[in-house]
Scaffold this active site. Sequence first.
Site, PDB file in Angstrom:
ATOM      1  N   SER A 116      31.037  16.702  33.019  1.00 59.26           N
ATOM      2  CA  SER A 116      29.910  16.028  32.388  1.00 59.26           C
ATOM      3  C   SER A 116      28.834  17.038  32.063  1.00 59.26           C
ATOM      4  CB  SER A 116      29.315  14.957  33.312  1.00 59.26           C
ATOM      5  OG  SER A 116      28.172  14.373  32.717  1.00 59.26           O
ATOM      6  N   ARG A 316      36.635  14.860  28.085  1.00 59.37           N
ATOM      7  CA  ARG A 316      36.817  13.575  28.742  1.00 59.37           C
ATOM      8  C   ARG A 316      36.442  12.455  27.774  1.00 59.37           C
ATOM      9  NH1 ARG A 316      31.981  11.915  32.787  1.00 59.37           N
ATOM     10  NH2 ARG A 316      33.109   9.962  32.517  1.00 59.37           N
ATOM     11  N   THR A 352      25.820   8.526  35.496  1.00 56.43           N
ATOM     12  CA  THR A 352      25.992   8.895  36.895  1.00 56.43           C
ATOM     13  C   THR A 352      25.124   8.035  37.803  1.00 56.43           C
ATOM     14  OG1 THR A 352      26.484  11.178  36.240  1.00 56.43           O
ATOM     15  CG2 THR A 352      25.906  10.795  38.544  1.00 56.43           C
ATOM     16  N   CYS A 514      43.713  14.740  20.148  1.00 59.80           N
ATOM     17  CA  CYS A 514      43.943  15.281  21.492  1.00 59.80           C
ATOM     18  C   CYS A 514      43.156  16.572  21.681  1.00 59.80           C
ATOM     19  CB  CYS A 514      45.425  15.530  21.713  1.00 59.80           C
ATOM     20  SG  CYS A 514      45.766  16.367  23.289  1.00 59.80           S
ATOM     21  N   CYS A 545      44.233   9.767  24.136  1.00 58.42           N
ATOM     22  CA  CYS A 545      45.437   9.316  23.446  1.00 58.42           C
ATOM     23  C   CYS A 545      45.732   7.854  23.732  1.00 58.42           C
ATOM     24  CB  CYS A 545      46.620  10.193  23.843  1.00 58.42           C
ATOM     25  SG  CYS A 545      46.931  10.285  25.627  1.00 58.42           S
TER      26      CYS A 545
END
Length: 570
Positions: A116, A316, A352, A514, A545
């Site tokens: 992150s 991510r 978070t 990807c 994906c």
Amino acid sequence: MMKPLSKQLSDHAAELRCPRLDPGALGVRPTARRWASSDAPKITTHYSIHPRDQDPRWEGTEMERFADQADVVVVGAGPAGLSAAIRLKQLALAEEREVRVCVVEKASQIGAHTLSGACLEPSALNELLPDWKERGAPLHTPVTEDIFSILTEKHRIPVPMLPGLPMNNHGNYIVRLGNLVRWLGEQAEELGVELYPGYAAAEVLFHEDGSVKGIATNDVGIAKDGSPKVWVVRPEKWRPGRVEHSVGWPLNRNTYGGSFLYHLNEGEPLVALGFVVGLDYSNPYLSPFREFQRWKHHPFVAPTLEGGERIGYGARALNEGGVQSIPELTFPGGILIGCSPGFMNVPKIKGTHTAMKSGMLAAEAVFPRLAVLEEDSAPSAGLHVPEYAESLKASWVWKELHAVRNIRPSFHNYLGLYGGMVYTGIFYWILRGKEPWTLKHCGLDSDQLKPAKECTPIEYPRPDGKLSFDLLSSVALSGTNHEGDQPAHLTLRDDSVPVERNLAIYDGPEQRFCPAGVYEYVPTDDGAGMRLQINAQNCVHCKTCDIKDPSQNINWVVPEGSGGPAYNGM
């Protein structure tokens, strides 16, 4: 080890915090059988697609399993899971009760899969561990400067950061979230929480009444065929405590996304940067990584990076659905916490603090009910705790998310980005999200791609090796590694669909969305056509994906425990 691509993809690159790709929905639809073909090469060998009870090679083989019991099992040692575990043990210690709390984590080390570009709002941490400063929490960089920009191709339009706007970061900290998660793990262990890194939860176990009984970790020893950080920049470019965000170029007005660039204060001139692209984009030729590479060459961005060195990379997916997409949070035997249900504040690009608070609320709801389990040594039904959802909706988490609920879907208009910014200015900054309506999202991200013939291919510049980079050298910086001799954890429901549908209609978008070069189309052995090759060893576990595949044919399952990226304090 990473498997090299069979063809050069030198302009398919990204690095560092890299594109944090944003899913809006995670629905899976069955694949139509009209795409099935007996001539398609076999790609998937995983037992979830090819059951072992139908595989003669497994006949007579007994899988030895070890069983254990705990009062509470937390799946995933992220901020939410560790906060829940810590809060449970705090409550147990306060009442002098014995409560066994176990946390399983698929990464080889706590924090190794945490990624992150985090500008942390410390509200939940203040509640969970008020003395975090004395305990040595790795929050070293308070925000000192807040910059927001609209970028054109060559210029920057500054946007004033007014108090009350969601992107205002006064009082927040720039952190390396992996380091914070590792520290939370240490605090959990001190309280008696049992941490099990390297164990991937692969299966949910059920009681006879359908309630959740527990989880099973994945099998190991299965052969492949299915048989038994950040940039270091020049010191003069370093502005510790500065946070920079931008929208606009290189994306067009109808593609949601933007950038972040955070200056850390950890003893050396480090910056964390990344690019967010909404996965509801429509052009199958778009590559989030290559957009990231273009962005770094902008005249406002490049001077910070010139002469520096990239030292880390990752990717991510973020769940950006907001309150409109939050599912049922409780069910007999389990509850949902953290980012996966959709507790991220999208305009803030922060989740978070809300994830940690959800874990704390879950612990406070579960703890009073554990007495029921203590009286039953062999429970036959999972414990249902609807009080968790009720307390969440009464908390500041829900109030915060409800106030920003319309900002993301407001971008679905003719003016796109600019219409969304006008809406935000009127209805959030002035009315604080109190409008009496709730806008809807446009549907599954996987449904948004247009056929390739309706779109214009995007010409991306080649990486220069200074600011922009090739894909493979980038993935190498993620530390990604999987045991090579195991069934690919990237499974296909139908092995024929990639060529017959994705390649034929959308020009194979998986080779562009990807972030790790896992998917590529290569010639068949006889040269008569193309086939999909899955380089599962390269996977950084972003799960893009599974979300963006237009056929919803890809199903991401956990690999053997400890496999995946090894982020060092990302």
